[in-house]
Design a protein around this motif. Structure first.
Motif, mmCIF file in Angstrom:
data_model
loop_
_atom_site.group_PDB
_atom_site.id
_atom_site.type_symbol
_atom_site.label_atom_id
_atom_site.label_comp_id
_atom_site.label_asym_id
_atom_site.label_seq_id
_atom_site.Cartn_x
_atom_site.Cartn_y
_atom_site.Cartn_z
ATOM 1 N N UNK A 36 30.567 37.302 29.331
ATOM 2 C CA UNK A 36 29.745 37.952 30.349
ATOM 3 C C UNK A 36 28.434 37.201 30.628
ATOM 4 N N UNK A 37 27.900 36.496 29.651
ATOM 5 C CA UNK A 37 26.615 35.806 29.861
ATOM 6 C C UNK A 37 26.763 34.471 30.600
ATOM 7 N N UNK A 38 27.992 34.100 30.953
ATOM 8 C CA UNK A 38 28.213 32.901 31.756
ATOM 9 C C UNK A 38 28.461 33.291 33.203
ATOM 10 N N UNK A 39 27.947 32.489 34.127
ATOM 11 C CA UNK A 39 28.205 32.713 35.548
ATOM 12 C C UNK A 39 29.574 32.102 35.864
ATOM 13 N N UNK A 40 30.547 32.972 36.039
ATOM 14 C CA UNK A 40 31.903 32.510 36.324
ATOM 15 C C UNK A 40 32.275 32.992 37.719
ATOM 16 N N UNK A 41 32.199 32.059 38.651
ATOM 17 C CA UNK A 41 32.540 32.367 40.038
ATOM 18 C C UNK A 41 33.863 31.686 40.388
ATOM 19 N N UNK A 42 34.225 31.724 41.664
ATOM 20 C CA UNK A 42 35.498 31.110 42.069
ATOM 21 C C UNK A 42 35.513 29.617 41.783
ATOM 22 N N UNK A 74 52.937 28.851 32.772
ATOM 23 C CA UNK A 74 51.565 28.621 32.302
ATOM 24 C C UNK A 74 50.580 28.562 33.464
ATOM 25 N N UNK A 75 50.986 27.965 34.581
ATOM 26 C CA UNK A 75 50.108 27.967 35.763
ATOM 27 C C UNK A 75 49.743 29.401 36.144
ATOM 28 N N UNK A 76 50.742 30.259 36.210
ATOM 29 C CA UNK A 76 50.494 31.667 36.557
ATOM 30 C C UNK A 76 49.605 32.344 35.526
ATOM 31 N N UNK A 77 49.922 32.146 34.255
ATOM 32 C CA UNK A 77 49.154 32.762 33.168
ATOM 33 C C UNK A 77 47.701 32.295 33.183
ATOM 34 N N UNK A 78 47.485 30.990 33.273
ATOM 35 C CA UNK A 78 46.117 30.465 33.232
ATOM 36 C C UNK A 78 45.316 30.913 34.447
ATOM 37 N N UNK A 79 45.932 30.960 35.615
ATOM 38 C CA UNK A 79 45.197 31.444 36.780
ATOM 39 C C UNK A 79 44.820 32.907 36.593
ATOM 40 N N UNK A 80 45.749 33.693 36.105
ATOM 41 C CA UNK A 80 45.493 35.118 35.898
ATOM 42 C C UNK A 80 44.327 35.331 34.919
ATOM 43 N N UNK A 81 44.333 34.600 33.831
ATOM 44 C CA UNK A 81 43.252 34.711 32.836
ATOM 45 C C UNK A 81 41.929 34.247 33.443
ATOM 46 N N UNK A 82 41.943 33.100 34.108
ATOM 47 C CA UNK A 82 40.713 32.558 34.683
ATOM 48 C C UNK A 82 40.154 33.481 35.764
ATOM 49 N N UNK A 83 41.020 34.049 36.565
ATOM 50 C CA UNK A 83 40.561 34.958 37.614
ATOM 51 C C UNK A 83 40.005 36.242 37.011
ATOM 52 N N UNK A 84 40.600 36.719 35.938
ATOM 53 C CA UNK A 84 40.119 37.906 35.239
ATOM 54 C C UNK A 84 38.703 37.696 34.700
ATOM 55 N N UNK A 85 38.364 36.457 34.355
ATOM 56 C CA UNK A 85 37.063 36.145 33.767
ATOM 57 C C UNK A 85 35.940 36.090 34.806
ATOM 58 N N UNK A 86 36.287 36.019 36.094
ATOM 59 C CA UNK A 86 35.244 35.949 37.130
ATOM 60 C C UNK A 86 34.321 37.144 37.028
ATOM 61 N N UNK A 87 33.028 36.861 37.107
ATOM 62 C CA UNK A 87 32.033 37.933 37.102
ATOM 63 C C UNK A 87 30.991 37.742 38.200
ATOM 64 N N UNK A 88 31.244 36.803 39.080
ATOM 65 C CA UNK A 88 30.368 36.514 40.230
ATOM 66 C C UNK A 88 31.238 36.423 41.486
ATOM 67 N N UNK A 89 30.698 36.889 42.581
ATOM 68 C CA UNK A 89 31.347 36.747 43.887
ATOM 69 C C UNK A 89 32.770 37.160 43.887
#
Length: 125
Positions: free
Chosen positions: A77-83, A110-125
């Motif tokens: 949460x303390x990292x700015x994770x945007x698109x 793995x492409x699907x899994x990693x995108x899903x995880x990375x998108x879940x981590x977004x906390x900006x925009x």
């Protein structure tokens, strides 16, 4: 057969750890997301991701035994994770998979899994 079992059969936990190491070779010099990683604990950070992936994909309990529930969003949460950060993380992981020769069904999964995880981590925009 689940995609996790297929990935585990194809890569094994050693292959998952090798993929993680390949990913971290790229992250260390990445100008956008590299600074988000602990500069004094690259090895620990790499181990934690590898342990998480081995837990999530292969069912290895080491991650939960040492870290508890993943709570990924809370831990980041303390990292700015945007698109842009999400996309760069996915790009670097894709490059790591390319370098490891991961393709076919395993790559698609793995492409699907990693995108899903990375998108879940977004906390900006």
């Amino acid at each position: 057969m689940s995609w996790e079992k297929e990935v585990t059969m194809q890569l094994g936990q050693v292959g998952i750890r090798e993929l993680t190491a390949e990913f971290y070779r790229r992250i260390r010099t990445d100008d956008l997301i590299g600074p988000m990683y602990p500069q004094d604990d690259w090895e620990g950070s790499e181990r934690r991701l590898a342990d998480f992936l081995c837990f999530r994909i292969a069912g290895n309990p080491v991650y939960t035994e040492t870290r508890g529930h993943p709570r990924l969003r809370m831990r980041h949460v303390h990292f700015k994770i945007d698109e842009a950060a999400r996309d760069r993380w996915v790009q670097r992981m894709g490059e790591a998979m390319d370098a490891r020769g991961i393709n076919g069904f395993v790559r698609e999964s793995l492409d699907d899994f990693f995108f899903q995880i990375a998108d879940f981590m977004r906390n900006q925009g």
